[in-house]
Design a protein around this motif. Structure first.
Motif: not given
Length: 347
Positions: A14-29
């Motif tokens: 969960l921590l790896e996912y939050l640090s690597a994918h949320v800001l640059t990937c999920l937010v724009p999506a």
């Protein structure tokens, strides 16, 4: 394996996912999905499924409808029932049924981000091609049983949507932000480009979109966040737990490599399991980390989102038992064959 070790594995994932994918990937999506829901007219898309629409247009629109309408495996069912009962015809309706959840824009972006652009691109192309082939096969197999198409009663008329140029400027800018946000370029260059794109987006919104439309866009984006993000976090945590609980050799023996049995097992597993929106991505990624082959992974990603036992029960009530069985078999066979082909190519 102790309980604390299993819990720690889920937390680490969960921590790896939050640090690597949320800001640059999920937010724009999420903003792209919210824009689709807010400014793309559902009626303007769905009206092309009517019996008066040319077949190539009906199948073409149906095959990309998932990206346009941003429906998930649950919301596609009432839409499928509606267009089928209103005269869309079995072929285009089934094409829409498969494509709707399979080419969800969020799922494609997350697949490419987590598992590589090859698998993300293969999933997107496979979903579109699959949906058309499945619809054409269903229409051909049951051509004698299909009643002659009648008038669609003006279904979904009266919704034209915004001009295409305005939509291209809006969504093109959002997609560019997503692409540059995830690109491997220097940090300050990335910041400068994104700031320039955000400035251009502000001009587009000011010139071509009124306050109510912008408000609706932000509201729909927030709805997606509330609906999907908590479930997605649960899925990521479960994926981390699975890494700790399932012996790695089980995955390597069952769905490792690129054999017929591995791809078939992945397709059947995907068809029977229910995945909440996007949760299939972290789970398949966990299986890949444990030794799952790329072919079986694609087979699962193609069969999983569009099929599940609850989905089959609803579809059976609309199409009947015989058609539902044929539909499921076609999906499983195509997913298996495609997985084997992809596994051979990527080797």
């Amino acid at each position: 394996m102790t309980f604390m070790a299993i819990l720690q594995s889920g937390i680490n994932e969960l921590l790896e996912y939050l640090s690597a994918h949320v800001l640059t990937c999920l937010v724009p999506a999420f903003f792209i999905a919210g824009g689709i829901a807010a400014v793309v007219s559902t009626g303007a898309v769905l009206k092309y499924f009517g019996p008066r629409a040319p077949k190539h247009l009906a199948y073409g629109v149906a095959s990309v409808s998932g990206a346009i309408l941003a429906v998930c495996s649950c919301t596609v069912l009432p839409l499928f029932v509606g267009i089928h009962k209103k005269g869309a015809g079995l072929g285009p309706a089934v094409t829409f049924l498969f494509s709707g959840p399979a080419i969800n824009i969020l799922a494609i972006v997350l697949t490419a981000r987590k598992m590589g652009w090859e698998l993300g691109l293969a999933r997107a192309i496979g979903a579109v091609v699959f949906s058309i082939v499945i619809g054409l096969l269903m229409a051909f197999i049951f051509r004698k049983e299909e009643a002659a198409s009648g008038d669609d009663g003006g279904m979904f008329e009266g919704e034209e949507g915004k001009p295409i140029g305005h939509l291209l400027a809006f969504f093109g800018t959002l997609v560019a932000i997503l692409l540059f946000g995830t690109a491997a370029i220097p940090f300050w260059s990335k910041i400068a480009i994104i700031m320039a794109l955000l400035s251009f987006l502000a001009v587009v919104l000011t010139q071509w979109y009124d306050g109510d439309e912008v408000k609706e866009w932000l509201t729909e984006t927030w709805k997606f966040v509330k609906l999907i993000f908590p479930i997605l976090l649960v899925g990521v945590f479960v994926a981390g737990v699975l890494k700790a609980v399932i012996p790695q050799h089980w995955i390597e023996v069952s769905v490792g490599g690129n054999s017929l049995s591995a791809n078939l097992l992945a397709s059947v597993f995907g068809a029977l399991m229910y995945f909440s929106t996007l949760t299939e991505v972290p789970i398949v990624k966990a299986f890949l980390d444990m030794g799952m082959g790329k072919g079986p992974a694609l087979a699962l990603l193609l069969a999983g989102p569009s099929l599940s036992l609850p989905n089959m029960l609803v579809v059976r009530n609309v199409m009947g038992t015989k058609r539902t069985i044929v539909y499921v078999l076609i999906v499983v066979v195509l997913a298996t064959v495609t997985g084997m082909a992809f596994g051979s190519i990527t080797g």
